[in-house]
Write a protein that holds these residues in place. Structure first.
Motif: not given
Lengths: 214, 214
Positions: B172-196
């Motif tokens: 079972d391929p349960v997840a695809l995980i992206s790994i790298g560096y980011t210039d902008d590590y989110p301070k809050a969950p993206i869906l929260e910041s976007a008021k989703w």
């Protein structure tokens, strides 16, 4: 963002954390429990659905009923394990743990939370359960740094646990967690110490680009 | 066993960890990746079955194929989201992340590992997938302390991912995980910041003794 010491602390707790089956009678600090639940609640969840609930059981009467449900399942499983008394013995240790530990937490997963089309959950519905598992792993790591012992009981009929705890039929009681203190925090996984199963070579579990290629 | 500082480090990483959808092109330290996979491998698993494998994908060609599979699913889901362009937009960010991140890890779960009667797995078969989710959570925490960004993509047809990566049908391929560096590590969950979606009140998710009692 994280110092060398902080980094080491994370790897230390990840490697130290164990599934515990034996508890003493020291009562659990509710402040610690609150921090553990806060850690659970900060787990990632698909579409930020936060599908979890936590039922804290301290009543001896209810704990006995949960232990009864797990023991009933242990006896049924023993028939499948046939001659293997050791398997049934391992499971019975967990049931003792469930009775001994001052606190049991039933962790549930609500697949309906967030509505019918939770973002990113539609294609793999079991991601809600995986989110709940991430929350349980956070609880485990938090328990470990708090000096608390935690054990995960995963054998019972869900219908029995629903009946005992009054859980609605659409809610999934995914885990019974024993929390308490132990006099003997295992240094290695109990099933490894007992030579039941050994830790696999990580190297052999890693493939490059395609399944089976190293 | 754990100092105050170590304890604080654990809670810090649990609260800081975010799902990341945007990566820069800095290449990932393989030493860090090895530590992350070691952390995954130290997750708990039912009956110590260690059902996980990790397929590390760095080839642009294969990453493009995986992004194609996710995009195909995003377009299919968009039909269910109907008017809601924002939902489709959120998912497309993940696909961009999948293309941008220097490393993709496909995490799989082998339900047959450990034989037919894995201890404690018989009554709740999905515990193997929950074990794998615990491993993914460890990867996430380890990535975060390593200063790496990680994103979890959970929308694709498993058959497509099996075809692309040569994964056998019972795995079972349960997840695809992206790994790298980011210039902008989110301070809050993206869906929260976007008021989703907002973080729920933990207090309301906790019951005492029985479902619904506080």
């Amino acid at each position: 963002m994280f110092s060398k010491e902080e980094k080491e602390a994370i790897y230390k707790v990840i490697e130290t954390r164990r599934d515990v089956r034996s508890f003493n009678q020291d009562s659990v600090s509710m402040d610690a429990v609150n921090r553990i639940l806060e850690a659970a609640h900060h787990a990632p969840s698909v579409g930020f659905m936060q599908p979890w609930n936590f039922i804290l059981v301290e009543s001896d009467e209810i704990k006995q009923k949960l232990a009864w449900a797990a023991d009933k399942e242990r006896r049924a499983l023993a028939i499948h394990y046939e001659e293997d008394e050791r398997a049934s013995k391992f499971l019975s240790l967990k049931i003792e743990g469930l009775k001994e530990a001052p606190l049991t937490i039933c962790v549930t997963c609500d697949p309906t939370r967030g509505g019918s089309h939770v973002l990113g959950r539609n294609s793999i519905p079991e991601t809600d359960m995986m989110s709940t598992a991430c929350a349980i792993q956070n609880m485990w790591l938090a328990s470990c740094v708090e000096g608390l012992a935690m054990g995960w009981v995963s054998f019972y009929k869900k219908a029995d646990v629903r009946d005992i705890l009054g859980i609605p039929p659409h809610i999934d009681p995914v885990a019974l967690i024993s929390i308490g203190y132990t006099d003997d925090y295992p240094k290695a996984p109990i099933l490894e110490s007992a030579k039941w199963e050994k830790r696999r070579s990580l190297e052999k579990l890693i493939y490059k680009e395609l399944w089976g290629s190293s």
